[in-house]
Design an enzyme around this catalytic site. Structure first.
Site, mmCIF file in Angstrom:
data_model
loop_
_atom_site.group_PDB
_atom_site.id
_atom_site.type_symbol
_atom_site.label_atom_id
_atom_site.label_comp_id
_atom_site.label_asym_id
_atom_site.label_seq_id
_atom_site.Cartn_x
_atom_site.Cartn_y
_atom_site.Cartn_z
ATOM 1 N N CYS A 2 1.162 -1.418 -0.077
ATOM 2 C CA CYS A 2 -0.401 0.091 -0.148
ATOM 3 C C CYS A 2 0.829 1.159 0.001
ATOM 4 O O CYS A 2 1.721 1.100 0.250
ATOM 5 C CB CYS A 2 -0.748 0.129 1.368
ATOM 6 N N TYR A 81 0.756 -2.852 4.998
ATOM 7 C CA TYR A 81 1.416 -4.371 5.761
ATOM 8 C C TYR A 81 2.940 -3.517 6.208
ATOM 9 O O TYR A 81 3.411 -2.887 5.508
ATOM 10 C CB TYR A 81 1.424 -5.440 3.880
ATOM 11 N N ASN A 176 5.510 0.156 2.379
ATOM 12 C CA ASN A 176 5.121 -0.755 3.453
ATOM 13 C C ASN A 176 6.862 -0.955 4.007
ATOM 14 O O ASN A 176 8.456 -0.190 4.438
ATOM 15 C CB ASN A 176 5.373 -2.641 2.302
ATOM 16 N N ARG A 229 7.682 2.860 -4.222
ATOM 17 C CA ARG A 229 6.752 3.153 -4.643
ATOM 18 C C ARG A 229 6.731 4.430 -3.398
ATOM 19 O O ARG A 229 6.366 5.828 -3.850
ATOM 20 C CB ARG A 229 5.380 2.920 -3.921
#
Length: 318
Positions: A2, A81, A176, A229
């Site tokens: 995420c 997570y 994460n 990310r």
């Protein structure tokens, strides 16, 4: 997997947004938990039946759970997570003088009982996150959390071997694993990134020009791992013009998170399942609204508190 961001308007109206990337099909329902809806927590003998109302996408397990949400006081939070790094208290080591919460329960309890980041920091002193198996995913989920209040202050909470660690979320980014400190160190690899394109350069009398615009982003990672990310979301956030109002704020956040969206088929787990962005949510603190977009739609749906039913004792599904 995420990614979450915080964003604000020019006049300091704040928002928390996140992608929900998961390899188990959630099929969430939009819900409001009214003030007197009995919230059940595994280690508590009695349900919490007097609390703040909460708005968010909900998954029905043995009870309703939210992975992100906003409460009636403008406190928002999201669960992400934290594979291989989350560490919880064993059920054999419980301190009876503290509040025990399972990992998937922590966000819900915070939104039910806290108004501000300061409230969370005080609560944390009296909370233990206890190892609690979840049938739906056949394991104890490894998690960490991000919270934002109406002032715009944001914190990250990570359950580590030395207890719950709290970090000021000054960058407004969370992904994460690895841990937050590692991500901060990794940013040093990308401080050359720029919104501005490079000019021509002459080498031994020969002039070289970049190919079009965007040369300042050369080296921006394009893969779907959490470190990449994190960096990509940070760059997109830094280069986004501050919007004028909450509606434009949601639109701006959607464009930032589009850069880290995971299409179906791009990531296949070792179980052979697809890890993809099942929904994206935008938690607007100025108008106490929960916006979301599901995978199969480009439409962003807006939901607000139903104040005519906010004192009821049954969950309200939209």
């Amino acid at each position: 997997m995420c990614t979450s961001i915080t964003l604000k308007t020019k006049n300091n109206q704040h928002l928390l947004a996140r992608t929900m990337d998961f390899s188990f099909e959630l099929e969430p329902e939009m819900a409001m938990m009214p003030r007197h809806y009995p919230m059940n927590f595994h280690f508590m003998e009695q349900p919490l039946a007097d609390h703040y109302a909460i708005l968010g996408l909900s998954k029905k397990l043995n009870t309703h759970f939210m992975a992100d949400g906003v409460n009636e006081k403008g406190l928002s939070g999201a669960t992400l997570y934290f594979e291989d790094y989350a560490h919880y208290i064993s059920q054999d080591d419980i301190d009876e003088n503290k509040i025990q919460l399972g990992p998937i329960e922590f966000l819900m309890y915070v939104l039910a009982t806290c108004e501000t980041i300061e409230n969370i920091i005080e609560l944390e002193k009296n909370v233990q996150i206890v190892d609690l198996f979840v049938d739906f995913i056949q394991r104890t989920p490894p998690l960490h959390w991000v919270f934002v209040d109406q002032s715009g202050r944001s914190i990250i909470i990570e359950p580590r071997t030395d207890g719950l660690r709290i970090f000021e979320n000054n960058l407004g980014i969370l992904a994460n694993s690895p841990d937050y400190e590692w991500h901060l160190t990794n940013i040093r690899n990308y401080i050359n990134l720029s919104q501005s394109s490079y000019g021509p350069k002459t080498i031994y009398g020969q002039e070289f020009k970049p190919f079009g615009q965007g040369s300042g982003t050369f080296g921006l990672p394009g893969d779907l791992t959490p470190p990449s990310r994190f960096v990509r979301a940070l760059y997109s956030k830094l280069s986004t013009k501050l919007p004028d109002n909450p509606t434009d704020l949601v639109i701006a956040a959607s464009h930032v998170l589009n850069s880290v969206d995971i299409p179906k088929g791009s990531v296949v787990t070792q179980r052979g399942t697809l890890d993809y962005t099942q929904y994206t949510s935008y938690l607007s603190l100025s108008d106490l609204a929960y916006y979301y977009r599901l995978y199969n739609s480009f439409e962003i749906v807006k939901c607000t508190f139903d104040y005519d039913r906010i004192d009821e004792d049954e969950i309200i599904l939209y």
